[in-house]
Design a protein around this motif. Structure first.
Motif, PDB file in Angstrom:
ATOM      1  N   MET A   1       0.845  -1.188   0.000  1.00  0.00           N
ATOM      2  CA  MET A   1       0.000   0.000   0.000  1.00  0.00           C
ATOM      3  C   MET A   1       0.881   1.239   0.000  1.00  0.00           C
ATOM      4  SD  MET A   1      -3.140  -0.199   2.663  1.00  0.00           S
ATOM      5  CE  MET A   1      -4.721  -0.382   1.955  1.00  0.00           C
ATOM      6  N   TYR A   3       1.264   5.530   0.111  1.00  0.00           N
ATOM      7  CA  TYR A   3       0.726   6.629   0.909  1.00  0.00           C
ATOM      8  C   TYR A   3      -0.570   7.183   0.325  1.00  0.00           C
ATOM      9  CZ  TYR A   3       0.280  11.204   3.027  1.00  0.00           C
ATOM     10  OH  TYR A   3      -0.211  12.304   3.667  1.00  0.00           O
ATOM     11  N   MET A   6      -3.586   4.924   1.041  1.00  0.00           N
ATOM     12  CA  MET A   6      -3.964   4.997   2.452  1.00  0.00           C
ATOM     13  C   MET A   6      -4.625   6.334   2.768  1.00  0.00           C
ATOM     14  SD  MET A   6      -0.715   3.005   4.168  1.00  0.00           S
ATOM     15  CE  MET A   6      -0.625   4.144   5.467  1.00  0.00           C
ATOM     16  N   ARG A   7      -4.129   7.395   2.192  1.00  0.00           N
ATOM     17  CA  ARG A   7      -4.697   8.731   2.406  1.00  0.00           C
ATOM     18  C   ARG A   7      -6.106   8.812   1.852  1.00  0.00           C
ATOM     19  NH1 ARG A   7      -3.053  14.232   3.468  1.00  0.00           N
ATOM     20  NH2 ARG A   7      -5.029  15.306   3.274  1.00  0.00           N
ATOM     21  N   ALA A  10      -8.429   6.909   4.213  1.00  0.00           N
ATOM     22  CA  ALA A  10      -8.662   7.652   5.453  1.00  0.00           C
ATOM     23  C   ALA A  10      -9.589   8.839   5.226  1.00  0.00           C
ATOM     24  CB  ALA A  10      -7.330   8.118   6.034  1.00  0.00           C
TER      25      ALA A  10
END
Length: 49
Positions: A1, A3, A6-7, A10
């Motif tokens: 994964m 960044y 993942m951002r 989120a």
């Protein structure tokens, strides 16, 4: 994964999950009958066994 993935998670589903958890915690704390249980739990440290 990486960044960015993942951002993105989120920013969308992570925020929804945290909001649902917060609402659930508030409902759980304010449900009928919870005052008695909370008062009993608050007295536990003061009990002398």
């Amino acid at each position: 994964m990486d960044y960015n993935l993942m951002r993105e998670f989120a920013d969308s589903w992570g925020l929804v999950a945290m909001a649902l958890f917060f609402v659930g915690a508030i409902v759980f704390a304010l449900r009928p009958g919870s005052r008695k249980l909370a008062e009993e739990a608050a007295r536990i440290p003061l009990e002398d066994e």
